[in-house]
Design a protein around this motif. Structure first.
Motif, mmCIF file in Angstrom:
data_model
loop_
_atom_site.group_PDB
_atom_site.id
_atom_site.type_symbol
_atom_site.label_atom_id
_atom_site.label_comp_id
_atom_site.label_asym_id
_atom_site.label_seq_id
_atom_site.Cartn_x
_atom_site.Cartn_y
_atom_site.Cartn_z
ATOM 1 N N UNK A 253 0.844 -1.209 0.000
ATOM 2 C CA UNK A 253 0.000 0.000 0.000
ATOM 3 C C UNK A 253 0.865 1.239 0.000
ATOM 4 N N UNK A 254 1.944 1.169 0.776
ATOM 5 C CA UNK A 254 2.836 2.304 0.909
ATOM 6 C C UNK A 254 3.431 2.667 -0.447
ATOM 7 N N UNK A 255 3.870 1.643 -1.165
ATOM 8 C CA UNK A 255 4.446 1.875 -2.480
ATOM 9 C C UNK A 255 3.427 2.511 -3.418
ATOM 10 N N UNK A 256 2.180 2.011 -3.331
ATOM 11 C CA UNK A 256 1.123 2.539 -4.194
ATOM 12 C C UNK A 256 0.875 4.013 -3.879
ATOM 13 N N UNK A 257 0.785 4.310 -2.589
ATOM 14 C CA UNK A 257 0.477 5.681 -2.174
ATOM 15 C C UNK A 257 1.571 6.658 -2.586
ATOM 16 N N UNK A 258 2.810 6.256 -2.340
ATOM 17 C CA UNK A 258 3.910 7.161 -2.649
ATOM 18 C C UNK A 258 4.296 7.089 -4.133
ATOM 19 N N UNK A 259 3.747 6.116 -4.804
ATOM 20 C CA UNK A 259 4.069 5.988 -6.221
ATOM 21 C C UNK A 259 5.502 5.576 -6.467
ATOM 22 N N UNK B 287 8.397 2.031 -6.109
ATOM 23 C CA UNK B 287 8.469 0.582 -5.879
ATOM 24 C C UNK B 287 8.827 0.275 -4.424
ATOM 25 N N UNK B 288 8.547 -0.956 -4.008
ATOM 26 C CA UNK B 288 8.950 -1.369 -2.660
ATOM 27 C C UNK B 288 9.833 -2.609 -2.753
ATOM 28 N N UNK B 289 10.727 -2.737 -1.802
ATOM 29 C CA UNK B 289 11.601 -3.905 -1.700
ATOM 30 C C UNK B 289 12.176 -4.299 -3.056
ATOM 31 N N UNK B 290 12.780 -3.329 -3.696
ATOM 32 C CA UNK B 290 13.297 -3.546 -5.049
ATOM 33 C C UNK B 290 14.559 -4.396 -4.998
ATOM 34 N N UNK C 185 15.663 -6.256 -8.260
ATOM 35 C CA UNK C 185 16.197 -6.589 -9.585
ATOM 36 C C UNK C 185 16.784 -5.395 -10.314
ATOM 37 N N UNK C 186 16.546 -4.195 -9.799
ATOM 38 C CA UNK C 186 17.216 -3.051 -10.450
ATOM 39 C C UNK C 186 17.554 -2.022 -9.386
ATOM 40 N N UNK C 187 18.402 -1.087 -9.767
ATOM 41 C CA UNK C 187 18.922 -0.131 -8.793
ATOM 42 C C UNK C 187 18.177 1.189 -8.950
ATOM 43 N N UNK C 188 17.143 1.394 -8.153
ATOM 44 C CA UNK C 188 16.391 2.646 -8.220
ATOM 45 C C UNK C 188 15.805 2.936 -6.850
ATOM 46 N N UNK C 189 15.210 4.116 -6.712
ATOM 47 C CA UNK C 189 14.621 4.485 -5.427
ATOM 48 C C UNK C 189 13.469 3.545 -5.098
ATOM 49 N N UNK C 190 13.365 3.175 -3.850
ATOM 50 C CA UNK C 190 12.230 2.363 -3.401
ATOM 51 C C UNK C 190 12.110 2.478 -1.891
ATOM 52 N N UNK C 191 11.032 1.899 -1.354
ATOM 53 C CA UNK C 191 10.872 1.846 0.102
ATOM 54 C C UNK C 191 11.300 0.460 0.551
#
Lengths: 321, 239
Positions: free
Chosen positions: B131-137, B139-142, B144-150
């Motif tokens: 839900x958190x990922x959806x709200x903040x727009x 990804x979460x617990x990423x 497979x790639x190196x990008x911002x996430x929660x």
């Protein structure tokens, strides 16, 4: 009879009975979520554990390489054969460990576990030191990075490497820089599939490793001066022996010291940077002092000037030369 | 002539990299200043729940949601900027602030805010990491790639802050005469406590914070005990 456990009424408790069934954690609406998160966290913890273990082994091996290299007495194109053999065998072991480590620290995980990968600093220290002893130059970041990448790749490649591949990595370090450096390292890379995971050096790994190199150079300068009576430096094999003033390790330390003084402080861990810089300054000054001592009472004194003091020392030094 | 000790181009190359690193951090600091401001405002508004009866939550939560919208917007900016660089190189700079932002959202939703078309707001609703990922727009617990996430840790640490806050609320809700709220909080915190015990923790920040949950459990249990002793626990209609 001993070791009887009794309950509160005094009757003996049964030992070695069936173990009580492990208490089931009460399940509730959130349990599945936590179980899923637990699995993810476990994966992370296990991976870190594996990395820490391999890292510790690599650090140990790199330290052993440094100790072997400290037994070298002069800067010349080729390390003494026995030392080269020791270095090679340790490097082969390191390569194996790096290859097992490589898949764990791909992509996003490279920086995630950066703090568990202190071994790379130590490896940089060993490799730069070896390079210095052979060429009297500081190996560049990109060149060294390729050396480490090739080390990791070479052990990971399942088909038996072509004869001499192992040596090639060392030749990168061993080669005199008179040959153009950029073309050398490409060869081993081309032999192995580019998809093999490898280990990249971060700039911090390199810089902190080079900081430590100054300490090794100081120790090397001290022992080699003490035992050979000459200041380690140019005039070795290959390069301009005819130069009227071959560069010595004192000048190299000065250059390395200024190199770090001029660099802006790397913003990651300012405290660590300052600490390393302080140690580097001390090392530079120790080598400076060596240079001074040698000028004052060294064996390569100006012609016609014969110090009365340390005459015995001088004789010994000349014998060694 | 022997080659120089240090290739002159090496210095320039390293210097340029260090300078780039410094400017990235400066830019991050600016974004994080904004995020910090929004987060602490939202936390400030949320602190008023301790003095607000349940009947007036709606107006308060509306204000909180306003703050959260700004948090979401700023996290979006952070995500765009930070995704250009290795995530874990700079993660330590924002992880605290992002945890706090997460905790404001979880708490707001638990109190009945953050309603969406599919999920109506109700007291006691726990938003998940997804839900958190959806709200903040983001990804979460990423992996497979190196990008911002929660990260999981950020979510769990945010959740623990909510538990502390609810522990406090259980006391204040009783003061405001809302005994049912205290009982509900007690059930929620005990469930989460059991949930956290499922985790295998290492000796790190998360473990230390998880250890603190037991104090919140004790606090709400004491409150519920006081209530039951005086027969003040409202009869449960559901179940």
């Amino acid at each position: 009879m001993s070791g009887l456990k009794r309950d509160w009424t005094g009757s003996a408790k049964q030992r070695d009975g069936p173990k009580p069934v492990q208490k089931q954690v009460a399940r509730n609406a959130y349990t599945p979520m936590f179980e899923q998160l637990r699995n993810e966290l476990d994966e992370h913890h296990d991976r870190r554990e594996r990395i820490v273990k391999a890292s510790r082994d690599i650090t140990g091996l790199a330290k052993k390489i440094i100790f072997s290299l400290q037994r070298v007495r002069r800067i010349e194109g080729q390390l003494p054969a026995n030392i080269q053999a020791e270095v090679d065998s340790r490097l082969a072991e390191i390569a194996k460990l790096l290859a097992t480590l490589a898949p764990e620290i791909q992509g996003i995980n490279r920086y995630r576990y950066a703090r568990s990968l202190m071994c790379l600093e130590e490896l940089v220290e060993a490799l730069t030191f070896a390079h210095y002893l052979k060429t009297q130059t500081l190996i560049g970041y990109e060149q060294l990075s390729r050396v480490v990448e090739d080390l990791a790749r070479q052990a990971a490649a399942p088909p038996a490497p072509a004869p001499g591949t192992e040596d090639e990595v060392m030749t990168d370090v061993r080669d005199t820089p008179a040959a153009s450096p950029p073309e050398k390292p490409t060869q081993p890379a081309a032999q192995t599939p580019s998809s093999t995971p490898t280990i990249s050096l971060t700039q911090d790994d390199y810089l902190y490793g080079v900081f430590d190199l100054t300490g090794e150079m100081m120790r090397f300068a001290t022992t080699s001066t003490a035992l050979t009576g000459t200041m380690a430096g140019g005039g070795g094999e290959g390069d301009g022996g005819e130069d009227d003033d071959p560069r010595t390790i004192v000048q190299d330390m000065h250059e390395l010291g200024s190199f770090f003084e001029m660099l802006p402080v790397a913003p990651g861990n300012r405290f660590a940077w300052e600490k390393k810089l302080t140690v580097t300054r001390q090392s530079v000054q120790k080598v400076e002092r060596l240079g001074y001592d040698r000028i004052i009472r060294g064996s390569e004194r100006p012609k016609g000037w014969i110090p009365d003091l340390a005459a015995g020392e001088r004789g010994q030094a000349e014998e060694l030369e | 002539m022997a080659p120089p000790m240090i290739d002159p181009s090496l210095f320039d190359q390293l210097k340029a990299k260090i300078e780039e690193d410094t400017s990235v951090r400066k830019e991050l600091d600016q974004i994080l200043d904004d995020l910090n401001e929004h987060v602490s405002f939202t936390q400030g508004v949320l602190s008023r729940i301790h003095a607000t009866p349940r009947s007036k939550y709606a107006a308060l939560l509306e204000q909180v949601e306003g703050g959260i919208r700004k948090e979401i917007e700023t996290v979006g900016r952070l995500a765009t900027f930070a995704s250009q660089y290795p995530y874990y190189k700079y993660n330590y700079k924002w992880t605290r602030t992002v945890q706090d932002a997460i905790s404001t959202v979880i708490l707001c939703a638990w109190l009945g805010g953050m309603s969406s078309e599919t999920k109506p707001g109700e007291v006691g609703r726990l938003l998940t990491l997804e839900d958190m990922g959806e709200l903040f727009g983001v990804p979460v617990n990423l992996k497979d790639r190196d990008a911002f996430h929660i990260t999981i840790e950020e979510y769990l640490l945010g959740l623990i802050s909510v538990i502390d806050e609810l522990g406090r609320l259980s006391v204040n809700s009783v003061t405001l005469g809302d005994n049912a709220m205290a009982v509900q909080i007690s059930g929620f915190i005990k469930d989460l406590h059991a949930g956290f015990q499922v985790l295998n923790l290492k000796n790190d920040t998360l473990r230390k914070r998880v250890d603190s949950i037991k104090y919140a459990v004790k606090k709400v249990e004491d409150v519920v005990y006081d209530l039951s002793l005086r027969n003040l626990i409202p009869p449960q209609e559901d179940k």
